[in-house]
Every structure is written in structure tokens, then in C-alpha cells.
Design a protein around this motif. Sequence first.
Motif, PDB file in Angstrom:
ATOM      1  N   UNK A  63      40.975  44.238  44.459  1.00  0.00           N
ATOM      2  CA  UNK A  63      41.743  45.110  45.359  1.00  0.00           C
ATOM      3  C   UNK A  63      43.060  45.517  44.701  1.00  0.00           C
ATOM      4  N   UNK A  64      43.769  44.553  44.111  1.00  0.00           N
ATOM      5  CA  UNK A  64      45.064  44.864  43.482  1.00  0.00           C
ATOM      6  C   UNK A  64      44.902  45.815  42.299  1.00  0.00           C
ATOM      7  N   UNK A  67      42.334  49.356  44.001  1.00  0.00           N
ATOM      8  CA  UNK A  67      42.785  50.026  45.225  1.00  0.00           C
ATOM      9  C   UNK A  67      44.306  50.215  45.210  1.00  0.00           C
ATOM     10  N   UNK A  68      45.020  49.184  44.714  1.00  0.00           N
ATOM     11  CA  UNK A  68      46.477  49.281  44.702  1.00  0.00           C
ATOM     12  C   UNK A  68      46.992  49.852  43.378  1.00  0.00           C
ATOM     13  N   UNK A  69      46.058  50.278  42.529  1.00  0.00           N
ATOM     14  CA  UNK A  69      46.397  51.015  41.303  1.00  0.00           C
ATOM     15  C   UNK A  69      47.258  50.242  40.308  1.00  0.00           C
TER      16      UNK A  69
END
Lengths: 143, 226
Positions: A63-64, A67-69
Motif C-alpha cells: 500500500x505504501x 498506492x501512497x506513491x
Amino acid sequence: MAAHSDPHYDGLGHHISPVRVYWLVFAALLVFTGLTYAVSFAKLGPASLPVAMLVACIKATLVCTFFMHLKYDERFNLLVFVSSLFFMAVFFGFTMLDVASRALVDPIEGYGVYEQYNPPAAPAEAAPAEAAPAADEAPAAGH
Amino acid sequence: MSDSHAAHGHADAPGNNSPFFQHHFVTMTQQASAAKLGMWLFLVQEVLFFSGLFMFYIIFRYLHPDTMLWASEHLLDKTMGGINTVVLLFSSVTMALAVRAGQVGNKQHQVTYLAITIVCACIFLCVKYVEYSHKFHMGALPGHFYSYAGNIPGEPQTFFALYFCLTGLHGIHVIAGIIALLWLMKRSARGDFGPTYYAPLELTGLYWHLVDLVWIFLFPLLYLIH
């Protein structure tokens, strides 16, 4: 502006991930969720917590990263985020050092832990019932 | 407005003609990167904020592993937790895609993906409502509200304090997220966001992914104990 003609970067020069990447990451997250759900039914005993946490950490990293680029972001933002994990580890680590060892010096404040070092009530109460066999074996152990 | 920007000597930088460009920044890229750093600092605060409750969890599990095991196995529904995990993960993809739609300037996609994200957040809260009302009916509640008839070892009333604090604080974050997403949807529909200005989308996205991250750890820690 050349950036506009490149499909990989937006107007600010920031990376644009292909849609496919997001769905692939989602698929991986689903696989790991299914895995952790399935593993919870297998009686792993003491290994179940580390396994569940390992899977959760992998999911969090996905996710980091995507998704969180953080993969494409300025490194400084990554440093800021990782610093929070560091301070969380300090918080957990030092607090548990205290909780787990307080009973060594203070049986009242070390409630719940003290018993682990000094198993008190149970043997004392059980003693009368098993007094006879204990008495028989005590001399044997002595010799 | 554009005159004052021209005075910077960067009037030709991308996005500097945007009505959302603030005069104290040199370029839109700088403005976006400052905003994002601010958001990351806020997320650091969120991590440490939640870590207080995770500390509660670790100490409680250390002192009463039997209570944790029993309560989790008998009173928490793994399937409900699993459904919520999938719903939240899905909402994270749609949020990421909404940000991407902002980057490429696709208004229709922004609104659609934001709407799907909001629907997922509402489904999450509905499942939580079902779980909570089940526990309220059984009296599996914190402190002196605890009236569950079953014989749980250790300190079940403290376990439920922990359960409601952790999931409740997370739930409050979901509700705050929905409010932010509704505001974003209004702005997206108005056409505020495009390739040079999508910071509100991106920052709310970061927040939403953090809410997802917290749940990624809460789910195995509360529901999948053995």
C-alpha cells in the motif's frame, strides 16, 4: 511543455502509474488477505502471530509503495514516514521492557507479571491434597 | 492575479496560471510538494496517535493472552472482519485511481471513483454496525457496562474496552474520510482538479490509505488470533 506529451508524467512532472499496476497490487493484497485468513484456521500455535504480522507488513508495504506513491515520491517523505515507525518501536520496546520486568522489583505494580516469576497461590493450595505423595518423594530426592 | 505571478519570473511554469496557485510559492510543483510534506507529517502524528492504543493491545495481550484468545474466537466474526478488509482494500484502489484520474485530468473518472470509495466506506460502517449491535445485545461491553453471561477467563471487560477503542477510533477516521471524500466529489464535479492541481485528491488519498493501513493490522490482531 514536454511533460504534457509524456503519458507517464502529469503537469507537475510527477509519475503517473498505469491503471494495471493498481489492479495488480489490489490482486496481491487480496491474495495475502486470503492467505492470512486461511492460515488463521491452521493451528500454528505460537507461530501464528509472527506469520500474521509478516503478512500484514507485506500488505502495508504494498500500500505504501504503490498506492501512497512512496516509490516515486521525494525520498524525504519516506524518511518522515519511516521515522514514525522508528519512534513507535522505541515506544513499544521501552514500555514492554518496563511491563515485563517491573515485577522483579515491585510485586504490586507488576500485577499479572509477578506471578510468572513467583508462581504463588496454585502450588500452595494444591499442597494439602498432594501432601502424602510429596512427603514420600521428598526423602528420595534428598538422598 | 496572473500579473503578480508574472513578477515571480516563473509565470511560464506549469500550473502557475491556476486559480489555486498561492502567491507565496514559486511554482505549482513546489506548492504541491509542500502540501504533501505537511500531509506526511500529519500521517506521522496519526501513526503515533494509534500506537498508544496498539500499546494497550500489546500490554493486554501480554498480561491476558487467554482472555484475548477466548474473546476473539467466540465473540468476533472472522468472516465479517474479512469482508470489511476486502471492502477497505477495494476502496483504497478506487481512491488511488481517483487520484490518478486527477493526474490525467479525467473529471468523469474522478467523480466515479470517489463515489465508489464513499460507497465502500459506507459498506464498511454498515458491517461494523452489525458487529457492534451484536455485541451490545450480548452485553459484551467495556468496563462496568459488561454483562455478558458467558464465562470468559481473565478480564473480558478490559478486552472489550480495547476492542471498542481500537475499532471505534478507526471508525471515526472512516467517517472523517467520508466527509473529506464528499467535499472532494463536489470539487471534482466542479472541475477543480487537473494535471497541475490535484493536491486535495492526493492528500485525502494518503489519509485514506493510512486508514486502510491501520485496518490491515487491526484485522489479524483482533480477529485472527490463535
